[in-house]
Design an enzyme around this catalytic site. Structure first.
Site, PDB file in Angstrom:
ATOM      1  N   ASP A  89     -29.515   1.309 -61.569  1.00  0.00           N
ATOM      2  CA  ASP A  89     -28.061   1.232 -61.390  1.00  0.00           C
ATOM      3  C   ASP A  89     -27.713  -0.005 -60.570  1.00  0.00           C
ATOM      4  O   ASP A  89     -26.860  -0.810 -60.947  1.00  0.00           O
ATOM      5  CB  ASP A  89     -27.567   2.499 -60.687  1.00  0.00           C
ATOM      6  N   ASP A 112     -36.870  -4.408 -53.605  1.00  0.00           N
ATOM      7  CA  ASP A 112     -36.208  -5.389 -52.732  1.00  0.00           C
ATOM      8  C   ASP A 112     -36.558  -6.816 -53.162  1.00  0.00           C
ATOM      9  O   ASP A 112     -35.682  -7.684 -53.265  1.00  0.00           O
ATOM     10  CB  ASP A 112     -36.524  -5.128 -51.249  1.00  0.00           C
ATOM     11  N   LYS A 157     -40.710   1.133 -55.581  1.00  0.00           N
ATOM     12  CA  LYS A 157     -40.848   0.919 -54.139  1.00  0.00           C
ATOM     13  C   LYS A 157     -42.019   1.782 -53.706  1.00  0.00           C
ATOM     14  O   LYS A 157     -41.868   2.721 -52.921  1.00  0.00           O
ATOM     15  CB  LYS A 157     -39.515   1.327 -53.463  1.00  0.00           C
ATOM     16  N   ASP A 171     -25.944  -3.983 -61.801  1.00  0.00           N
ATOM     17  CA  ASP A 171     -24.706  -4.617 -61.314  1.00  0.00           C
ATOM     18  C   ASP A 171     -25.041  -6.035 -60.848  1.00  0.00           C
ATOM     19  O   ASP A 171     -24.283  -6.977 -61.076  1.00  0.00           O
ATOM     20  CB  ASP A 171     -24.064  -3.822 -60.161  1.00  0.00           C
ATOM     21  N   TYR A 183     -30.587  11.033 -59.041  1.00  0.00           N
ATOM     22  CA  TYR A 183     -29.404  11.510 -59.768  1.00  0.00           C
ATOM     23  C   TYR A 183     -29.516  12.979 -60.155  1.00  0.00           C
ATOM     24  O   TYR A 183     -28.528  13.598 -60.543  1.00  0.00           O
ATOM     25  CB  TYR A 183     -29.199  10.681 -61.053  1.00  0.00           C
TER      26      TYR A 183
END
Ligand code: NAD
Ligand code: IPM
Ligand code: MN
Length: 352
Positions: free
Chosen positions: A245, A221, A188, A249, A137
């Site tokens: 983010d 993942d 990750k 969701d 970001y």
């Protein structure tokens, strides 16, 4: 009585619709707890941009900084190029006010249906601590040879020792005070080796001061898979800005939908105002019809009340929402945005 200066940014799409319900609840419950509110509304977003070409002036940013907290609806509109308002307004505020903690609880309320099937509220109760000022970001990167067959677009992920440390420390503090005392780092590090190793090392180092907190690590993942298949695994989750983010969701989806998910952009040292907003966006597909669910904003108001130190008021709002959610399952007609707000106000104030 403490007077609270609250800046309100209704924003775009359903933003103004849900924010007025949040304010309805806040102004009904706040005064019962001795809270005196002084609200100032800022007309920022698509309309302002079309009219003036501005997203946020230095002057307005300064005015906002002089408030105790900010309540925001959502920004973003199909008539404005993607990113202009998101970066120029929302991210600018998160960065300017050092909102390094993006707090996103994922809780399944009783009676709320989840796509997970046979899952009860005890199974889904986590706190996602999303880093809010860095990662991909940050805006680092650029475009080379634009428009050619050899165009290169880079979007760097910025991870500073300072930035990672402050959010990880906060996550440990929150884990320490919860019954399960478990912290899961999501990253990750098998691919993003530089950033991942920094996050791992910081978690190890800070974790040494929190011996009671058990630490787990998941690749992002696998974490998405476990959010769905084994949400019980999670207590506090700390993660990078972009992973957080996406995960939240998904978290919203497993806990009854995006219309229920609340968030706070928090500056823990309180050097700047913290900003509370639903996790969802401006929902242009349903804007202007009075059908948006204001619950996420109302639960964000509960987070705001908690931040202001009025825990009893926060619980009162949460309990009213919880009661409202229990009856929704049995409803056969859909209530409007303002009807839901009215009903939650009635529940929150009936005992008070
Ligand atoms: P979105 O969250 O706005 O909408 C996704 C889907 O969820 C839509 O079908 C929408 O109708 C539904 N939805 C969202 N909130 C709802 C509510 N309260 N009640 C009922 N349904 C609801 O995400 P999007 O479509 O990806 O983005 C739309 C715009 O919002 C874009 O411009 C995006 O950049 C912006 N956005 C802003 C924020 C923010 O201000 N914090 C967050 C996310 C997206
Ligand atoms: C959110 C939104 C924002 C984000 C966008 C609109 C910049 O998706 O608050 O979750 O990515 O943080
Ligand atoms: Mn998002």
């Amino acid at each position: 009585t403490p007077s609270v200066r609250l800046a309100v940014i209704p924003g775009d799409g359903i933003g103004p619709e849900v924010v007025s319900e949040g304010l309805k609840v806040l102004s009904a419950v706040g005064p019962q707890h001795g809270l005196q509110l002084e609200t100032t509304t800022y007309d920022l977003g698509a309309r302002r941009w079309h009219e003036t070409g501005q997203t946020l002036t230095d002057e307005t940013e300064k005015q906002l900084s002089e408030h105790d907290a900010i309540l925001l609806g959502a920004v973003g509109d199909p008539s404005v190029p993607s990113g202009v308002l998101e970066r120029g307004l929302l991210l600018r505020l998160r960065f300017a006010f050092a909102h390094y903690v993006n707090l996103r609880p994922v809780r399944l309320y009783p009676g709320v249906s989840t796509p997970l099937g046979d899952t009860s509220p005890e199974d889904v109760d986590m706190l996602v601590v999303r880093e809010g000022t860095e990662g991909p970001y940050a805006g680092a990167g650029g475009v080379l040879r634009k428009g050619t067959a050899h165009e290169i677009a880079t979007q760097d992920s910025v991870n500073t020792r300072f930035g990672v440390e402050r959010v990880v420390r906060y996550a440990f503090e929150r884990a320490q005070e919860r019954p399960r005392k478990k912290l899961t780092l999501v990253h990750k590090d098998n691919v993003l080796t530089y950033a991942g190793e920094l996050w791992q090392r910081v978690v190890r180092e800070i974790g040494a001061s929190y011996p009671e907190v058990s630490v787990d690590y998941l690749h992002v993942d696998a974490a998405t898979m476990f959010f769905v298949s084994d949400p019980q695994r999670f207590d506090v989750v700390v993660t990078d800005n972009l992973f957080g983010d996406i995960l939240t969701d998904l978290g919203a989806a497993i806990a009854g939908g995006i219309g229920l998910a609340a968030s706070g952009n928090v500056n823990p040292p309180r050097e700047f105002p913290s900003m509370f907003e639903p996790v969802h966006g401006s929902a242009p597909d349903i804007a202007g019809r009075g059908i948006a669910d204001p619950t996420a904003t109302i639960l964000s108001v509960a987070l705001l009340l908690e931040h202001l130190g009025v825990q009893a008021a926060a619980r009162q709002v949460e309990e009213a929402v919880s009661a409202d959610l229990q009856v929704r399952a049995k409803e056969n007609s859909q209530r409007s945005t303002s009807q839901i707000g009215d009903d939650i106000v009635a529940r929150a104030t009936e005992s008070g």
